[in-house]
Design an enzyme around this catalytic site. Structure first.
Site, PDB file in Angstrom:
ATOM      1  N   CYS A 102      43.706  -7.346 -42.260  1.00  0.00           N
ATOM      2  CA  CYS A 102      44.772  -8.328 -42.439  1.00  0.00           C
ATOM      3  C   CYS A 102      44.889  -8.747 -43.901  1.00  0.00           C
ATOM      4  CB  CYS A 102      44.527  -9.514 -41.508  1.00  0.00           C
ATOM      5  SG  CYS A 102      45.922 -10.640 -41.321  1.00  0.00           S
ATOM      6  N   ALA A 103      44.662 -10.005 -44.215  1.00  0.00           N
ATOM      7  CA  ALA A 103      44.738 -10.483 -45.596  1.00  0.00           C
ATOM      8  C   ALA A 103      43.441 -10.232 -46.361  1.00  0.00           C
ATOM      9  CB  ALA A 103      45.055 -11.977 -45.609  1.00  0.00           C
TER      10      ALA A 103
END
Length: 183
Positions: A102-103
């Protein structure tokens, strides 16, 4: 038995963290959930997890892999924490497996361990840099670094980790049992 550390900081993405921890444990991997400055860590959606230890007690030589869940607040905390950053660098220097979803590839970039090819949550590549980014794969492996896109790919990422650390037979068995034929 392989050992993996999953560091959790306030604001982590719960689906990713719990899916990774669950799939890896089902695959026979010892998972150490390490809190970043907290024993009880609350995720982005208000779910609190009790950690096994504090990140300051985690030793790279005792691990086969470190994998970071996403969530913007958690990712920024991981990117700013000197212990996490040092551990990422040491794991990479020792050619041990480093992962992020994800991030969280943003925290790999701040540690200087993001490889030439990676994936992440759509739009996060704007913060990381578009060079080497792909949105065509659920999981990208480049050398000793594994990255994945986000909550919807967390099971596939966990399975890819099991495949890498435990083997094809366990991977196939888990994949079938989890009805994850889309991975």
């Amino acid at each position: 038995m392989a050992t993996v550390c999953v560091p959790l900081a306030k604001g982590f993405e719960e689906i990713e963290a719990v899916s990774l921890i669950d799939v890896m444990r089902r695959g026979g991997i010892e998972v150490i959930v390490a809190g970043v400055n907290e024993e009880l860590v609350t995720g982005a959606n208000g779910i609190t997890i009790k950690t096994d230890t504090d990140i300051k007690f985690v030793v790279a030589d005792e691990l086969d892999m470190i994998v970071l869940p996403g969530g913007w607040d958690g990712t920024h905390a991981l990117a700013e924490n000197p212990t996490v950053q040092s551990l990422l660098k040491e794991m990479n220097d020792k050619e041990k497996i480093v992962g992020a979803i994800c991030a969280a590839p943003f925290a790999l970039k701040t540690a200087g361990v993001l490889p030439a090819h990676y994936t992440c949550y759509p739009s996060v590549e704007e913060q990381i840099g578009k060079e080497g980014y792909t949105d065509k794969e659920k999981v990208v492996v480049d050398g000793n670094v594994m990255t994945s896109r986000g909550p919807g790919t967390a099971l596939c990422f966990g399975l890819a980790i099991v495949r890498k650390l435990v083997g094809e037979e366990t991977y196939q068995s888990l994949k079938e049992g989890l009805l994850a034929d889309y991975c």
